[in-house]
Enzyme design. Sequence first.
Site, mmCIF file in Angstrom:
data_model
loop_
_atom_site.group_PDB
_atom_site.id
_atom_site.type_symbol
_atom_site.label_atom_id
_atom_site.label_comp_id
_atom_site.label_asym_id
_atom_site.label_seq_id
_atom_site.Cartn_x
_atom_site.Cartn_y
_atom_site.Cartn_z
ATOM 1 N N ASN A 162 0.862 -1.180 0.000
ATOM 2 C CA ASN A 162 0.000 0.000 0.000
ATOM 3 C C ASN A 162 0.895 1.226 0.000
ATOM 4 O OD1 ASN A 162 -2.843 -1.112 0.294
ATOM 5 N ND2 ASN A 162 -1.686 -2.227 1.875
ATOM 6 N N GLU A 163 1.186 1.673 -1.196
ATOM 7 C CA GLU A 163 2.135 2.764 -1.381
ATOM 8 C C GLU A 163 1.471 4.093 -1.009
ATOM 9 O OE1 GLU A 163 5.029 2.068 -1.693
ATOM 10 O OE2 GLU A 163 5.489 0.548 -3.186
ATOM 11 N N PRO A 164 2.268 5.175 -0.869
ATOM 12 C CA PRO A 164 1.700 6.472 -0.520
ATOM 13 C C PRO A 164 0.494 6.791 -1.397
ATOM 14 C CG PRO A 164 4.073 6.610 -0.539
ATOM 15 C CD PRO A 164 3.726 5.234 -1.010
ATOM 16 N N SER A 166 -2.475 5.349 -0.839
ATOM 17 C CA SER A 166 -3.491 4.291 -0.702
ATOM 18 C C SER A 166 -4.500 4.692 0.366
ATOM 19 C CB SER A 166 -2.851 2.973 -0.262
ATOM 20 O OG SER A 166 -1.881 2.568 -1.175
#
Length: 655
Positions: A162-164, A166
């Site tokens: 869950n990258e920045p 998300s």
Amino acid sequence: MTGPSTANLSRFEHVPLAVFQTSSEASRSVAREIAALIRARQAEKRTAVLGLATGSTPLGLYAELVRMHREEGLSFANVISFNLDEYFPIQPSNPRSYRHFMQAHLFDHVDIAPANTHVPDGTVPLASVDAHSSDYEDRIRQAGGIDFQILGIGRTGHIGFNEPGSPKRSRTRIVTLDALTRRDAAGDFGGEPNTPRYAITAGVRTILESRRIVLMAWGQHKAEIVRTAIEGPVTPQVTASFLQEHDHVQFVVDRAAAGALTRYRTPWLLGALVDQGLDWDAAMMRRAIIWLSQMRKKAVLKLTDDDYNEAGLQDLLRIHGSAYEVNLAGFYQLQHTITGWPGGKDPRRTRPGDAPVRPLRSRSAGVFPKRILVLSPHPDDDVIGMGGTLCRLVEHGHEVHVAYQVSGANAVSDDALGRALRFVRDSGVAQDADSLKIKNLCETLEVQGSLPETDEVHRLKGLVRRQEVLSAARVCGVPSDRLHFLDLPFYHASPGARRQLGEADRSSMRALLSGIKPHLIFAAGDLDDPHGTHRLCLHALHDALANLRNEEWTKESELWLYRGAWSEWSADEIDLAVPLSPQEVLRRRRAIFCHETQKDMALFLGDDRREFWQRSEDRSRRLAETYNALGLAEYEAMEAFKRYAPDEFLRDLPL
Ligand code: F6R
């Protein structure tokens, strides 16, 4: 137990936290908690549902669970597992796939039923990924939800993938990997172009629905993101910060990963140090003074009683009497880190009143000239990290040796080797068999666009870098018979395999050290290297020194750590700062330029696209500005070193 009061701590830390001295102790503690859950469920004849992560962080945990299975009879027969994520697209047989990782590190070694292990499927057709993702969620639900979720944290603050950006409500889905995450993974995939762009990951909501969550983090390179996740605001920009809203979460970290938290970095903000079992020793005082000076944007000698009072540093005034006294003490500490004679001063050039060996401390401090060993993990780390100091040490007349620990072959592009090969082919100097071999390689490159990953190609790439070293050493004045190419074998692990030190690496380091018996050792203490090579190289040194500690010369030697291309020591960590003149900066630039194959090697540039010479110059100029802003003399540039503190750096490096 002493420590800051819970009320004071919770002003800063928004998640329960356990700090262990080492990652092994921490991993064992998490393993015990998981084992207790599994056993409690067995007693009730129920299943235990585990949420699992991959990456370097849980390796110690899995090793401990496997040990408990073998030695303590811990059974996984009632365990159902769901992994967080998988690259997409990827085959499970690919050694870099997370399915492969889980089999290799846990599933193949315990009695978990294969049908009970779930990892998102990297082989489903793109059109079916959404259906696969919602099916994954259904399966978690049908299993009764996750009882215990293990997490690592990425340098972007991601949990799972869950990258920045998300959102908190996100569920299992396909995601695009962040550029930094891809670059961190590029080493495993043999370069950024081969690194997957996508992954299937459990969402933030999926994770937050787990009944218990433990996020683990090890090592200095995680310290900043750990602080942001624990002390910063809850934001989709750092998805780990969402954990602050879970009511049964815990961060479990080692001391290095906790290093940027307020409780360690600026503990005076949490109340009186004595109440925390801490002292105003010289290091703590220096840290506080630098912090205050930078916060107030005032030189150290200009800080006033009011500055100290308003920042909660009354203790320092009480101990020293006045701001004037504290300032002076702090100023001298800083000043004494600076020397233009990093190997100690030539006694013939010492004037009355000079401090000839400051800040060296060992019994050999006064020896002149010294035997000095500079350890460079990759072939260019010496000049990038400490090129100016290296030139000075040579110029001062010391016996300077440089040892290159790995060949650096992995960072030579096929094209760069192709250029060298075409030169040899066209010059006609190669004879018979060799000439044919070279001709064939040139042809392969032309026809296929790439070279095969054979040992021979690897060896040739290493030789290309060796030539670059010879040129750079000439710029720095190091004679070629004092260059040592160790070519440590751990570096040649096949792609996807875990790199680890072996006896051959250790014995090579031991032979080097006992051959030279250096008075001073300079080594790369840059543990932020995304590929772990620096960490392993430092570990190899540590093991060798530990092994040789009974040799007489080790008692007189000193170890100084420099930072590599990725970061610089902060002013309060520096024990030795070597000022450079503008000419020395240019000379260092020329030495870095010799490493031509490393130009534009985005693979090794981390989050920063500038070239190495630019980063090196920027870093050393900024350090000079930092010293100047603190009220010290104004230099063109500075290189910085920290005295060896084995306990802090080497007790338990995450390998
Ligand atoms: C892996 C995962 C990631 C990692 C994170 C840290 O399944 O979900 O979030 O936990 O990238 O990776 P390491 O542990 O390699 O530093």
